[in-house]
Design a protein around this motif. Structure first.
Motif, PDB file in Angstrom:
ATOM      1  N   ALA A  65       0.835  -1.212   0.000  1.00 56.45           N
ATOM      2  CA  ALA A  65       0.000   0.000   0.000  1.00 56.45           C
ATOM      3  C   ALA A  65       0.866   1.258   0.000  1.00 56.45           C
ATOM      4  O   ALA A  65       0.573   2.225  -0.713  1.00 56.45           O
ATOM      5  CB  ALA A  65      -0.944   0.007   1.199  1.00 56.45           C
ATOM      6  N   VAL A  68       2.675   1.651  -3.600  1.00 58.15           N
ATOM      7  CA  VAL A  68       1.804   2.118  -4.688  1.00 58.15           C
ATOM      8  C   VAL A  68       1.064   3.395  -4.323  1.00 58.15           C
ATOM      9  O   VAL A  68       0.450   4.025  -5.174  1.00 58.15           O
ATOM     10  CB  VAL A  68       0.809   1.028  -5.160  1.00 58.15           C
ATOM     11  CG1 VAL A  68       1.554  -0.204  -5.649  1.00 58.15           C
ATOM     12  CG2 VAL A  68      -0.206   0.681  -4.095  1.00 58.15           C
ATOM     13  N   PHE A  70      -1.485   3.676  -2.032  1.00 60.08           N
ATOM     14  CA  PHE A  70      -2.911   3.454  -1.806  1.00 60.08           C
ATOM     15  C   PHE A  70      -3.228   3.811  -0.361  1.00 60.08           C
ATOM     16  O   PHE A  70      -2.907   3.061   0.558  1.00 60.08           O
ATOM     17  CB  PHE A  70      -3.288   1.999  -2.111  1.00 60.08           C
ATOM     18  CG  PHE A  70      -4.757   1.735  -2.006  1.00 60.08           C
ATOM     19  CD1 PHE A  70      -5.628   2.170  -2.997  1.00 60.08           C
ATOM     20  CD2 PHE A  70      -5.279   1.064  -0.916  1.00 60.08           C
ATOM     21  CE1 PHE A  70      -6.988   1.942  -2.900  1.00 60.08           C
ATOM     22  CE2 PHE A  70      -6.631   0.823  -0.809  1.00 60.08           C
ATOM     23  CZ  PHE A  70      -7.486   1.267  -1.799  1.00 60.08           C
ATOM     24  N   HIS A  71      -3.841   4.968  -0.163  1.00 62.16           N
ATOM     25  CA  HIS A  71      -4.150   5.476   1.169  1.00 62.16           C
ATOM     26  C   HIS A  71      -2.931   5.372   2.094  1.00 62.16           C
ATOM     27  O   HIS A  71      -2.985   4.765   3.170  1.00 62.16           O
ATOM     28  CB  HIS A  71      -5.358   4.756   1.761  1.00 62.16           C
ATOM     29  CG  HIS A  71      -6.603   4.973   0.961  1.00 62.16           C
ATOM     30  ND1 HIS A  71      -7.313   6.150   1.012  1.00 62.16           N
ATOM     31  CD2 HIS A  71      -7.241   4.185   0.062  1.00 62.16           C
ATOM     32  CE1 HIS A  71      -8.349   6.060   0.198  1.00 62.16           C
ATOM     33  NE2 HIS A  71      -8.323   4.893  -0.401  1.00 62.16           N
ATOM     34  N   ASP A 123       0.011  11.138   0.552  1.00 64.64           N
ATOM     35  CA  ASP A 123       0.371  10.133  -0.443  1.00 64.64           C
ATOM     36  C   ASP A 123       1.570  10.514  -1.294  1.00 64.64           C
ATOM     37  O   ASP A 123       2.379   9.679  -1.660  1.00 64.64           O
ATOM     38  CB  ASP A 123      -0.816   9.856  -1.359  1.00 64.64           C
ATOM     39  CG  ASP A 123      -2.004   9.294  -0.609  1.00 64.64           C
ATOM     40  OD1 ASP A 123      -3.135   9.630  -0.992  1.00 64.64           O
ATOM     41  OD2 ASP A 123      -1.811   8.540   0.353  1.00 64.64           O
ATOM     42  N   LEU A 128      -1.379   5.796  -6.172  1.00 65.87           N
ATOM     43  CA  LEU A 128      -2.640   5.171  -6.554  1.00 65.87           C
ATOM     44  C   LEU A 128      -3.530   5.277  -5.331  1.00 65.87           C
ATOM     45  O   LEU A 128      -3.257   4.678  -4.300  1.00 65.87           O
ATOM     46  CB  LEU A 128      -2.422   3.703  -6.919  1.00 65.87           C
ATOM     47  CG  LEU A 128      -3.660   2.921  -7.280  1.00 65.87           C
ATOM     48  CD1 LEU A 128      -4.242   3.444  -8.585  1.00 65.87           C
ATOM     49  CD2 LEU A 128      -3.324   1.456  -7.396  1.00 65.87           C
ATOM     50  N   ARG A 129      -4.561   6.060  -5.447  1.00 60.39           N
ATOM     51  CA  ARG A 129      -5.421   6.267  -4.280  1.00 60.39           C
ATOM     52  C   ARG A 129      -6.867   6.138  -4.707  1.00 60.39           C
ATOM     53  O   ARG A 129      -7.346   6.889  -5.538  1.00 60.39           O
ATOM     54  CB  ARG A 129      -5.174   7.644  -3.692  1.00 60.39           C
ATOM     55  CG  ARG A 129      -5.987   7.869  -2.463  1.00 60.39           C
ATOM     56  CD  ARG A 129      -5.610   9.134  -1.774  1.00 60.39           C
ATOM     57  NE  ARG A 129      -6.581   9.326  -0.701  1.00 60.39           N
ATOM     58  CZ  ARG A 129      -6.906  10.488  -0.225  1.00 60.39           C
ATOM     59  NH1 ARG A 129      -6.355  11.564  -0.703  1.00 60.39           N
ATOM     60  NH2 ARG A 129      -7.782  10.577   0.724  1.00 60.39           N
ATOM     61  N   GLY A 130      -7.549   5.202  -4.127  1.00 65.25           N
ATOM     62  CA  GLY A 130      -8.954   5.011  -4.449  1.00 65.25           C
ATOM     63  C   GLY A 130      -9.178   4.641  -5.902  1.00 65.25           C
ATOM     64  O   GLY A 130     -10.206   4.963  -6.465  1.00 65.25           O
ATOM     65  N   GLY A 131      -8.185   3.982  -6.508  1.00 65.41           N
ATOM     66  CA  GLY A 131      -8.339   3.515  -7.873  1.00 65.41           C
ATOM     67  C   GLY A 131      -7.914   4.495  -8.945  1.00 65.41           C
ATOM     68  O   GLY A 131      -8.001   4.205 -10.121  1.00 65.41           O
TER      69      GLY A 131
END
Length: 144
Positions: A65, A68, A70-71, A123, A128-131
């Motif tokens: 996470a 990438v 992601f949050h 981030d 990549l956050r929330g797609g």
């Protein structure tokens, strides 16, 4: 004053380093100590052996996470208790310096501080956050 042109890249570098460290730490448990050996070690500390598997999972998922993006704020905060547990249950009795026999808690404390800095930074670039991908040109609106 914070340089808003380079801060997203600082967050990216920190994110990649932290994520890589967690994957390496999980890899040590998976490939060197083995999951069964890690569970046995957790049991020797008086912890439920199943907690070892949960710790490995947290390190892998959290590491990915972070890498990438992601949050990343939440991933960083979620990983702090893993390190606090390692300080309290494993490295604390060895003293502060990591070069002490059985490794002290110096490195882990710094790692926690870096995770907290990541949580405060957000981030960063190429996250990549929330797609959806966060690109530097639109970072200011999406960094919260």
């Amino acid at each position: 004053m914070i340089d808003t042109r380079t801060a997203p890249y600082a967050a990216l570098i920190l994110r990649l380093a932290l994520g890589g460290l967690f994957l390496a730490h999980a890899g040590l448990k998976l490939f060197v100590f083995t999951p069964a050996g890690t569970a046995q070690f957790f049991g020797s500390l008086g912890l439920p052996p199943a907690l070892a598997y949960l710790t490995i999972l947290a390190e892998v998922v959290g590491g990915v996470a972070l890498i990438v993006g992601f949050h990343a704020r939440w991933a960083a905060l979620a990983l702090v208790p893993v390190l606090v547990g390692a300080i309290v249950l494993v490295h604390g009795p060895a003293g502060f310096f990591f070069s002490n026999p059985n490794g002290g808690w110096e490195f882990l404390a710094f790692w926690i501080v870096a995770l907290l800095a990541q949580a405060l930074l957000g981030d960063g670039a190429y996250a990549l956050r929330g797609g959806s991908a966060t690109v530097p040109g639109r970072l200011a609106a999406r960094s919260a």
